[in-house]
Design a protein around this motif. Structure first.
Motif, PDB file in Angstrom:
ATOM      1  N   ARG A   1      29.149  35.153  44.813  1.00 50.18           N
ATOM      2  CA  ARG A   1      28.450  34.527  45.935  1.00 50.18           C
ATOM      3  C   ARG A   1      28.021  33.119  45.540  1.00 50.18           C
ATOM      4  N   ASN A   2      27.842  32.305  46.537  1.00 50.99           N
ATOM      5  CA  ASN A   2      27.381  30.945  46.289  1.00 50.99           C
ATOM      6  C   ASN A   2      25.902  30.981  45.956  1.00 50.99           C
ATOM      7  N   ALA A   3      25.529  30.261  44.927  1.00 49.98           N
ATOM      8  CA  ALA A   3      24.127  30.214  44.537  1.00 49.98           C
ATOM      9  C   ALA A   3      23.351  29.393  45.571  1.00 49.98           C
ATOM     10  N   LYS A   4      22.178  29.902  45.929  1.00 49.01           N
ATOM     11  CA  LYS A   4      21.360  29.173  46.888  1.00 49.01           C
ATOM     12  C   LYS A   4      20.662  28.020  46.177  1.00 49.01           C
ATOM     13  N   ALA A   5      20.670  26.907  46.841  1.00 48.59           N
ATOM     14  CA  ALA A   5      20.052  25.722  46.246  1.00 48.59           C
ATOM     15  C   ALA A   5      18.554  25.743  46.488  1.00 48.59           C
ATOM     16  N   ILE A   6      17.800  25.277  45.512  1.00 50.56           N
ATOM     17  CA  ILE A   6      16.343  25.139  45.662  1.00 50.56           C
ATOM     18  C   ILE A   6      16.113  23.910  46.532  1.00 50.56           C
ATOM     19  N   GLU A   7      14.960  23.881  47.179  1.00 52.66           N
ATOM     20  CA  GLU A   7      14.678  22.753  48.070  1.00 52.66           C
ATOM     21  C   GLU A   7      14.923  21.443  47.360  1.00 52.66           C
ATOM     22  N   HIS A   8      15.476  20.524  48.106  1.00 52.35           N
ATOM     23  CA  HIS A   8      15.838  19.263  47.506  1.00 52.35           C
ATOM     24  C   HIS A   8      15.063  18.109  48.162  1.00 52.35           C
TER      25      HIS A   8
END
Length: 108
Positions: free
Chosen positions: A93-100
């Motif tokens: 699965r694609n890793a979820k990005a932390i808020e940027h």
């Protein structure tokens, strides 16, 4: 007009539909042929050593060649072809990005 899917004009050429390995019986027969061929080479080497006994170095060469032949024949006959490396299909699965965005820090 019957055309091959690739458009090469080879109507009689078979289409490969599988990557299946040869059957165990075919592999075993091929290994038996190799064994018999190598063991069959030993007797002529010994006969040639007897024929060329006047030329000692040539007779010795034929004897030296004939000594490891049974050992090598058994190794080759018992060796099976390597197994194909299979690519394992695993879910990734694609890793979820932390808020940027920048956060405001309050020092107190």
């Amino acid at each position: 007009m019957n055309r091959s899917p690739r458009g090469t004009g080879d109507e009689d050429a078979p289409v490969l539909i599988t990557e299946a390995a040869p059957s165990y019986e075919d592999e075993h027969a091929a290994r038996k042929r190799k064994y018999m061929l190598m063991m069959g080479m030993r007797f002529p080497c010994l006969v040639l050593a007897g024929i060329f006994y006047h030329t000692w170095w040539l007779a010795l060469l034929f004897i030296v060649i004939s000594i490891p032949l049974p050992w090598v024949a058994v190794l080759i006959a018992n060796d099976r072809p390597p197994r194909k490396s299979e690519k394992v299909n695993r879910y990734q699965r694609n890793a979820k990005a932390i808020e940027h965005r920048e956060h405001r820090i309050i020092d107190g």
